[in-house]
Scaffold this active site. Sequence first.
Site, PDB file in Angstrom:
ATOM      1  N   GLY A 145       0.793  -1.235   0.000  1.00  0.00           N
ATOM      2  CA  GLY A 145       0.000   0.000   0.000  1.00  0.00           C
ATOM      3  C   GLY A 145       0.822   1.282   0.000  1.00  0.00           C
ATOM      4  O   GLY A 145       0.267   2.367   0.192  1.00  0.00           O
ATOM      5  N   LYS A 205       9.099   8.817  -7.035  1.00  0.00           N
ATOM      6  CA  LYS A 205       9.474   7.407  -6.925  1.00  0.00           C
ATOM      7  C   LYS A 205      10.888   7.311  -7.510  1.00  0.00           C
ATOM      8  O   LYS A 205      11.062   7.200  -8.729  1.00  0.00           O
ATOM      9  CB  LYS A 205       8.478   6.567  -7.743  1.00  0.00           C
ATOM     10  CG  LYS A 205       8.777   5.090  -7.792  1.00  0.00           C
ATOM     11  CD  LYS A 205       8.209   4.346  -6.603  1.00  0.00           C
ATOM     12  CE  LYS A 205       8.515   2.866  -6.728  1.00  0.00           C
ATOM     13  NZ  LYS A 205       7.983   2.090  -5.591  1.00  0.00           N
ATOM     14  N   THR A 224      11.256  -0.880 -10.095  1.00  0.00           N
ATOM     15  CA  THR A 224      11.590  -2.052 -10.893  1.00  0.00           C
ATOM     16  C   THR A 224      10.314  -2.568 -11.545  1.00  0.00           C
ATOM     17  O   THR A 224       9.231  -2.489 -10.961  1.00  0.00           O
ATOM     18  CB  THR A 224      12.209  -3.164 -10.024  1.00  0.00           C
ATOM     19  OG1 THR A 224      11.237  -3.615  -9.092  1.00  0.00           O
ATOM     20  CG2 THR A 224      13.437  -2.684  -9.281  1.00  0.00           C
ATOM     21  N   GLU A 257       8.452   7.752  -2.359  1.00  0.00           N
ATOM     22  CA  GLU A 257       8.120   6.334  -2.149  1.00  0.00           C
ATOM     23  C   GLU A 257       9.327   5.453  -2.447  1.00  0.00           C
ATOM     24  O   GLU A 257       9.927   5.531  -3.517  1.00  0.00           O
ATOM     25  CB  GLU A 257       6.953   5.907  -3.058  1.00  0.00           C
ATOM     26  CG  GLU A 257       6.529   4.471  -2.748  1.00  0.00           C
ATOM     27  CD  GLU A 257       5.644   3.824  -3.808  1.00  0.00           C
ATOM     28  OE1 GLU A 257       5.095   4.525  -4.677  1.00  0.00           O
ATOM     29  OE2 GLU A 257       5.539   2.584  -3.768  1.00  0.00           O
ATOM     30  N   GLY A 270       9.957  -1.565  -2.662  1.00  0.00           N
ATOM     31  CA  GLY A 270      10.019  -2.794  -1.874  1.00  0.00           C
ATOM     32  C   GLY A 270       9.911  -2.504  -0.391  1.00  0.00           C
ATOM     33  O   GLY A 270       9.276  -1.535   0.030  1.00  0.00           O
TER      34      GLY A 270
HETATM   35  N1  LIG Z   1      -6.610   1.120   1.038  1.00  0.00           N
HETATM   36  C1  LIG Z   1      -6.619   0.478  -0.141  1.00  0.00           C
HETATM   37  N2  LIG Z   1      -7.778   0.350  -0.822  1.00  0.00           N
HETATM   38  C2  LIG Z   1      -7.807  -0.296  -1.995  1.00  0.00           C
HETATM   39  N3  LIG Z   1      -6.757  -0.849  -2.587  1.00  0.00           N
HETATM   40  C3  LIG Z   1      -5.576  -0.734  -1.955  1.00  0.00           C
HETATM   41  C4  LIG Z   1      -5.434  -0.084  -0.714  1.00  0.00           C
HETATM   42  N4  LIG Z   1      -4.159  -0.153  -0.325  1.00  0.00           N
HETATM   43  C5  LIG Z   1      -3.515  -0.824  -1.299  1.00  0.00           C
HETATM   44  N5  LIG Z   1      -4.378  -1.173  -2.271  1.00  0.00           N
HETATM   45  C6  LIG Z   1      -4.105  -1.940  -3.482  1.00  0.00           C
HETATM   46  O1  LIG Z   1      -3.183  -2.979  -3.170  1.00  0.00           O
HETATM   47  C7  LIG Z   1      -2.240  -3.119  -4.212  1.00  0.00           C
HETATM   48  C8  LIG Z   1      -0.861  -2.832  -3.674  1.00  0.00           C
HETATM   49  O2  LIG Z   1      -0.818  -1.472  -3.237  1.00  0.00           O
HETATM   50  P1  LIG Z   1       0.349  -0.491  -3.630  1.00  0.00           P
HETATM   51  O3  LIG Z   1       0.016   0.838  -3.067  1.00  0.00           O
HETATM   52  O4  LIG Z   1       0.650  -0.559  -5.099  1.00  0.00           O
HETATM   53  O5  LIG Z   1       1.530  -1.205  -2.819  1.00  0.00           O
HETATM   54  P2  LIG Z   1       3.117  -0.925  -2.847  1.00  0.00           P
HETATM   55  O6  LIG Z   1       3.292   0.453  -3.371  1.00  0.00           O
HETATM   56  O7  LIG Z   1       3.537  -1.088  -1.432  1.00  0.00           O
HETATM   57  O8  LIG Z   1       3.700  -1.977  -3.735  1.00  0.00           O
HETATM   58  C9  LIG Z   1      -2.642  -2.143  -5.322  1.00  0.00           C
HETATM   59  O9  LIG Z   1      -3.457  -2.796  -6.258  1.00  0.00           O
HETATM   60  C10 LIG Z   1      -3.428  -1.091  -4.560  1.00  0.00           C
HETATM   61  O10 LIG Z   1      -4.335  -0.402  -5.378  1.00  0.00           O
HETATM   62 MG   LIG Z   2       4.430   1.129  -4.972  1.00  0.00          MG
END
Ligand SMILES: Nc1ncnc2c1ncn2[C@@H]1O[C@H](COP(=O)(O)OP(=O)(O)O)[C@@H](O)[C@H]1O
Ligand SMILES: [Mg+2]
Length: 232
Positions: free
Chosen positions: A19, A44, A48, A124, A127
């Site tokens: 998230g 960012k 990767t 951000e 990982g």
């Molecule tokens: N509060 C939330 N509500 C809906 N989807 C979420 C939420 N938090 C994370 N996600 C979803 O979970 C997945 C991983 O989140 P992401 O923010 O991309 O993680 P990271 O940046 O840590 O890899 C994505 O598809 C994102 O949209």
């Molecule tokens: Mg991310």
Amino acid sequence: MLDPHLQRVVILGTGTGVGKTHVAAALASALQARLGAGQVLALKPVETGAPYRDAARLQTHNAFPVKPHPRYALPEPISPHLAADRAGQRIELGEIVAWVETLEAQFALCDNTLLHICACSVIETAGGALSPLADGVRNVELALAFEPACWVLVAPDALGVLHELGATITALGAIARAPDAVILSAAATPDASTGTNADELRRLGVADPLVCLGRNDMDVSALADWVSARRS
Ligand SMILES: Nc1ncnc2c1ncn2[C@@H]1O[C@H](COP(=O)(O)OP(=O)(O)O)[C@@H](O)[C@H]1O
Ligand SMILES: [Mg+2]
């Protein structure tokens, strides 16, 4: 030109897919609402796995085109240090800091009115907090390179988070320092623990999450208020 009260927020995670981008984008929006459009940078530095969706999503919050973005665009969807190696590159902390500082110092004038002066950068990481960027260099060292900064640790509201947050906070404390804020974000797949984790983390004394985001919830106002308050 630099804002003397410039705040940097480093978004760390207990892992990948927890998230971080969701929280970074929500925070950039919330800070823009408080500080004004054009005063927040969402960045960012290392990503990767092409195409670079995190940088593209964060870029939608920026008042001017950030190029290159990410600073290190590494095509293979593997650990940054390996992805860099396979791309014939080496991730340098000094390069990342210089990239961020240059962007923060950019400003634009229109009719003698300052359109953009960076009040806050949201950065951000790629990982988890201990994911390697190069030999002997992890995201925690990148966070240290941005000090003084707000360290926000993001974790999923899912089974395993009691351990993952405990382990990450313990490791961060041993290597550097505790995060300033912990955020739980809705798990990709909710489980029986979802909704219970914030209270359990508090009861066990592991962490006191500042915000616990439900599914599709973007309300990070408590975090944005806290970051804005640190500017004064
Ligand atoms: N509060 C939330 N509500 C809906 N989807 C979420 C939420 N938090 C994370 N996600 C979803 O979970 C997945 C991983 O989140 P992401 O923010 O991309 O993680 P990271 O940046 O840590 O890899 C994505 O598809 C994102 O949209
Ligand atoms: Mg991310």
